[in-house]
Design an enzyme around this catalytic site. Structure first.
Site, PDB file in Angstrom:
ATOM      1  N   GLN B 238       0.899  -1.286   0.012  1.00 25.35           N
ATOM      2  CA  GLN B 238      -0.118   0.036  -0.095  1.00 25.35           C
ATOM      3  C   GLN B 238       0.882   1.160  -0.076  1.00 25.35           C
ATOM      4  OE1 GLN B 238      -3.311  -2.081   2.736  1.00 25.35           O
ATOM      5  NE2 GLN B 238      -3.331   0.034   2.784  1.00 25.35           N
ATOM      6  N   ARG B 385      -9.399  -0.696   7.424  1.00 23.62           N
ATOM      7  CA  ARG B 385     -10.195   0.240   6.779  1.00 23.62           C
ATOM      8  C   ARG B 385     -10.536   1.538   7.912  1.00 23.62           C
ATOM      9  NH1 ARG B 385     -14.018  -0.899   2.465  1.00 23.62           N
ATOM     10  NH2 ARG B 385     -14.327   1.069   1.306  1.00 23.62           N
ATOM     11  N   CYS B 386      -9.479   1.903   8.389  1.00 20.63           N
ATOM     12  CA  CYS B 386      -9.660   2.813   9.505  1.00 20.63           C
ATOM     13  C   CYS B 386      -8.407   4.079   9.599  1.00 20.63           C
ATOM     14  CB  CYS B 386      -9.695   2.243  10.695  1.00 20.63           C
ATOM     15  SG  CYS B 386      -9.209   3.065  12.175  1.00 20.63           S
ATOM     16  N   GLU B 754     -13.051   5.257   4.792  1.00 20.98           N
ATOM     17  CA  GLU B 754     -13.022   4.672   6.017  1.00 20.98           C
ATOM     18  C   GLU B 754     -14.334   4.925   6.744  1.00 20.98           C
ATOM     19  OE1 GLU B 754      -9.273   5.744   6.738  1.00 20.98           O
ATOM     20  OE2 GLU B 754      -8.242   4.123   5.807  1.00 20.98           O
TER      21      GLU B 754
END
Ligand code: FES
Ligand code: FES
Lengths: 162, 800
Positions: B238, B385-386, B754
């Site tokens: 990522q 996802r935060c 998110e």
């Protein structure tokens, strides 16, 4: 390792190959034939990323051996389009934003292809049930359902017109 | 240079497909044909495959590793152990959090499935055969599984290697299993507020260990070119540039001799931020064997070793007056980081941005204390996802507010309206140190309440309760903090968390832009082109976006924490504006006009009040042929953007559930999600992000948990046990929005990826607990599996 000669049709083309008896169909496709559309998300039959169509059935290619496909007719995502012309499902996924990272998409498309062959006019609930063996981590499924609906309508309209 | 017949302004805007357009995705063309290029699709000549021998124990000494039989296996070329890596100093690696992590277990294993040896073979079957034949002898040690026992005097010491150190990268520590202590806020004032308050509530709220589990697992192909001395690693990264720097730091190779490429990534959700032993071993194996080496994680490896999330054991308290006005917040957290401190947070924030625990509420004082501990579990603590522990914070405050509502008897929507930070209070300085940039929380909640007919739902609920039926209404009015971040307080291994964009406009008016971020399905090839399209008046279809190759992309910190649009998106707009400034000079020169007389009009500069204009496309050609004296040729630039602040997206979610009181089955009847992410670049993509995030939230709330038995066996490490929702149980989502542009972002965008995960999880829990509220239930621990819900029904005797 013992190996065996197999012959089958993949996306309309005749293929002959020597495969190890223990070689899974998914590895045969991806590593021996470089057909990398079908993906591997688990190798334990749970995710459906490896789904292909074999002799008129959806098959998780990590769940069967390549030798079991001997003599079969196999379709992968690569065989869905007709040349430059997209299959209505591919068009539906594009139009309805039915994909994000797209790792699930090849499996979803081939599974949805079989679903529409078996049930050309499914309800949303039937679509959801029909795709329940294919996990998607990105889309939340809503747009995938829409995409399949789009394809079904398009196919049915075209057939109605004929 | 005017051309006729002219399109109208609107027609010209439409051709451009810029910001605000639900543009179809450019990347889809390859994906729908099965022509994506993921790491496992990469095949290099002579490529070998690596696979790990993994620990069967959670905590044990390694007595011996016998590789002899494995080396006899046909196709096995090498078996690498810590001993082999030691001379290269690669047996341990620095983590992003300042700790060290074992690449291959060095004399001791610290968690089940830890990497013990790396078998390199001609293909994946031979590698698996080799793994089977490596014989490892262990001497078991008592494991430590419960994080709440980690700091006991008699707790087993997990990390002998750092047992004596007074710190492991994130401040002082006071126990061999302690990682850090982090405190923020005014303790004295908070304690005082609690002492005098009329109402106090307190609840222990755990956020279980879960896992991002993208559909594609982690993997890489490392290829050392011995002749040129260049190491290329293709992988699921990522943050490719950060990987390059880290690889350089740990191998000593010059950064210019390392190329990191992230091909298409099959979802990340935080799983693919970290550096894992597989990457190091593949690179080492390639250096040693001279062949490219591929390593692809299995699903079980993925769930049980790389990057778990949460495992936060929180005690939350609110003090309030009789009207439900919150006077103070207090939180105390034990953070289980597993065996190594490998979480990915900005270095100065060992608990990430957890001090956003004030949420959307105007709370005068607060105090937060977080202690990180080691346990015999897989390392991690990533943001699933935060944005860096924001999910945990949002869950805590949204739960606490509901509990306060129940305690005071005030409606759960009403108590929020009474406590919201008001629109006129922005920019708002929170008691725990953040400056919220903008927001309109009351409008969001009131819009949501109207959309679902909240009053009607409450009425229906009351009627159902009279009949003994269980219906719950869950509200979540969350605030996120994303877009890390300002370099003054955000860095990873010393690298400031800026991001970048380079734009080149070609002579014929098409564009290539490269960014320091990396899409994993978010659609960057589509949306970033839209930003440039609007800024430069060039159709987005003529703009190519490239990311993920460190040899070509400008340095960036990557994609996670909803930072791409807030940070790289800002860099993109600013780079485009620099280009536009230059274009204006060229246009003035060609049109023989003063720059001051030129005005921008969709896709061209026009001499004000005349029909003389020059299109961006023509300016592009002039940039390569006819520039004024003193101006360089060409039309390209790079922008590095250091955001002045985080961004603060928010939303109001309402979830309605019906619970079968005999079976514990929870049906989500309705889920309405209103999000405010500021300026909306592509509504179609935004909706897609929200659908996906909500489905993840549903999975987390209803079933995801990586648990361990008391001996440290990991339970739930296959898709048989770990819940990934299918199309059947996943609810339908209704999306809605308000737009409060971010005041400090060049195009006003805040980031969206998110929010639905952060805001979604508490909405589910709140709905389920709300169904039981009239029976005095204030909290039910996640995940809300049918069995657990049934237990609650059974304990309350409601299933009779
Ligand atoms: S890879 Fe075959 S079902 Fe997951
Ligand atoms: S689009 Fe990513 S898994 Fe389905």
């Amino acid at each position: 390792m013992p190996s065996k000669k197999i012959s089958l049709t993949i996306n309309g083309e005749a293929v002959e190959a020597d495969v190890e008896a223990r070689m899974l169909l998914i590895h045969f496709l991806r590593e021996q034939l470089n057909i990398t559309g079908p993906h591997i998300g688990c190798e334990t039959s749970h995710c459906g990323a490896c789904t292909v169509d074999l002799d008129g059935k959806s098959v998780k290619a990590c769940t069967i051996f390549a030798v079991q496909a001997d003599g079969g007719e196999l379709l992968t995502v690569e065989g869905l389009a007709n040349g430059a012309e997209l299959h209505p499902l591919q068009e539906g996924f594009f139009q309805c934003h039915g994909l994000q990272c797209s790792f699930c998409t090849p499996g979803m498309l081939t599974r949805a292809y079989r679903l529409l062959q078996d049930n050309p006019n499914p309800s949303d609930e039937e679509i959801r049930m029909g795709l329940s063996g294919n996990l998607c981590r990105c889309t939340g499924y809503q747009n995938i359902v829409k995409a399949v609906r789009y394809a079904a309508d398009k196919i049915n309209q075209a057939e109605g017109a004929n | 240079m005017s051309d006729a017949p002219e399109l109208t302004l609107e027609e010209r805007e439409a051709t451009i497909g810029g910001i605000g357009t639900a543009r179809k995705r450019k990347e889809d063309a390859r994906f729908i044909r099965g022509k994506g290029n993921y790491v496992d699709d990469i095949k290099l000549p002579g490529m070998l495959h690596g696979d790990f021998v993994r620990s069967s124990h959670a905590h044990a000494l390694i007595k011996s590793i016998d590789t002899e039989e494995a080396l006899k296996v046909d196709g096995v070329l090498a078996v690498i152990t810590a001993k082999d890596l030691e001379p290269l100093s690669l047996h341990w690696m620095p983590t992003l959090a300042g700790d060290m992590a074992a690449v291959l277990a060095d004399k001791k294993v610290h968690f089940q499935n830890q990497e013990v040896a790396f078998v390199v073979a001609a293909d994946r079957y031979a590698a698996a055969d080799g793994v089977q034949r490596v014989d490892v002898e262990y001497e078991e040690l008592p494991p430590l599984i419960d994080p709440k026992r980690a700091l006991d005097d008699d707790a087993p010491v997990i990390r002998d290697d750092v047992a004596e150190n007074d710190e492991v990268g994130q401040g002082s520590r006071h126990h061999p299993n302690h990682i850090f202590e982090w405190k923020v806020g005014d303790k004295e004032a908070t304690d005082a507020a609690f002492e005098t308050a009329d109402i106090r509530i307190r609840e222990e709220i755990a956020y279980p260990r879960c896992h991002p589990s993208p559909l594609e697992t982690c993997g890489c192909v490392a290829s050392m070119d011995a002749v040129n001395g260049k190491l290329t690693v293709y992988g699921t990264f990522q943050a490719p540039h950060v990987v390059r720097t880290v690889v350089s730091l740990i191998t000593g190779l010059a950064e210019s001799n390392i190329r990191i490429v992230s091909p298409d990534i099959g979802g990340g959700f935080g799983n693919k931020v970290g550096a894992y032993p597989g990457y190091v071993c593949a690179a080492a194996a390639s250096i040693v064997t001279g062949h490219p080496v591929k390593w692809i994680e299995s699903r079980i490896d993925n769930l049980s070793t790389t990057a778990f999330a949460r495992d936060y054991h929180m005690t939350g308290e609110l003090a309030a007056d009789k009207d439900g006005k919150i006077l103070a917040v207090r939180a105390n957290v034990i953070a289980d980081h597993g065996a190594f401190n490998t979480h990915a947070q900005p270095m100065k924030w060992p608990a990430g941005l957890f001090n956003i625990v004030t949420g959307s509420y105007n709370i005068p004082v607060g105090h937060v204390e977080v202690n990180g501990v080691f346990t015999n579990k897989a390392p991690g603590g990533v943001a699933y996802r935060c944005s860096f522990r924001v999910t945990e914070a949002a869950y805590l405050i949204e739960r606490l507010v509901d509990i306060l509502a129940q305690k005071t008897g005030i409606d759960k929507a009403e108590i929020r309206l009474r406590n919201f930070v008001q629109p006129e209070q922005f920019p708002y300085s929170s008691c725990l140190g953040w400056e919220y940039d903008s927001g309109d929380y009351p409008t969001a909640l009131q819009t949501a309440m109207q959309a679902v007919d909240y009053a009607g739902l409450r009425k229906e609920q009351a009627e159902k309760r009279d009949k003994g039926e269980l219906m719950g209404i869950g509200i979540s009015t969350f605030t996120e903090i994303v877009g890390a971040g300002p370099v003054r307080n955000c860095d990873i291994v010393g690298l400031g968390m800026f991001d970048s964009c380079e734009i080149r406009v070609h002579p014929t008016g098409s564009v290539i832009a490269r960014l320091g971020t990396k899409s994993q399905g978010q659609g960057h090839e589509t949306t970033f082109a839209q930003i440039i399209a609007t800024e430069l008046g060039i159709p987005s279809d003529d703009i190519t976006i490239e990311e993920g190759d460190t040899d070509t992309a400008p340095y960036g910190l990557g994609t996670y924490g909803s930072r791409s649009t807030p940070v790289a998106g800002a860099a993109t707009a600013r780079a485009a504006r620099k280009i536009k400034d230059k274009a204006k000079k060229i246009a003035a020169h060609v049109l023989e006009a003063s720059e001051d007389d030129l005005e921008w009009e969709v896709d061209r500069f026009r001499v004000a009040g005349s029909d003389i204009s020059m299109k961006m496309k023509d300016i592009a050609m002039a940039a390569y042929s006819n520039v004024p004296d003193g101006l360089e040729h060409g039309l390209e630039t790079t922008d590095y953007y250091n955001p002045p602040n985080f961004t603060y997206p928010f939303g109001a979610y309402i979830c309605v559930v019906d619970i079968d009181r005999f079976t514990g089955d929870v049906k989500v009847r309705r889920f309405y999600a209103l999000d405010d992410c500021g300026t909306r670049i592509n509504p179609m993509v935004i909706d897609g992000q929200i659908h996906g995030g909500l489905a993840e939230a549903y999975g987390i709330a209803m079933g995801q948990e990586i648990s361990y038995d008391e001996t440290g066996n990991v339970l739930g490490a296959s898709l048989m046990d770990y819940f990934l929702p299918t199309s059947v149980e996943t609810p339908e989502w209704e999306t809605d929005f308000t737009v409060t542009p971010c005041p400090h972002h060049p195009i006003g965008a805040k980031g969206i990826g998110e929010s639905p995960n952060v805001g979604g999880v508490p909405a589910f829990t709140n709905a389920i607990v709300d169904a039981f509220a009239h029976h005095g239930v204030t909290h039910m621990p996640m995940p809300h599996t049918q069995a657990k819900v049934w237990q609650t029904l059974n304990e309350l005797g409601l299933n009779k």
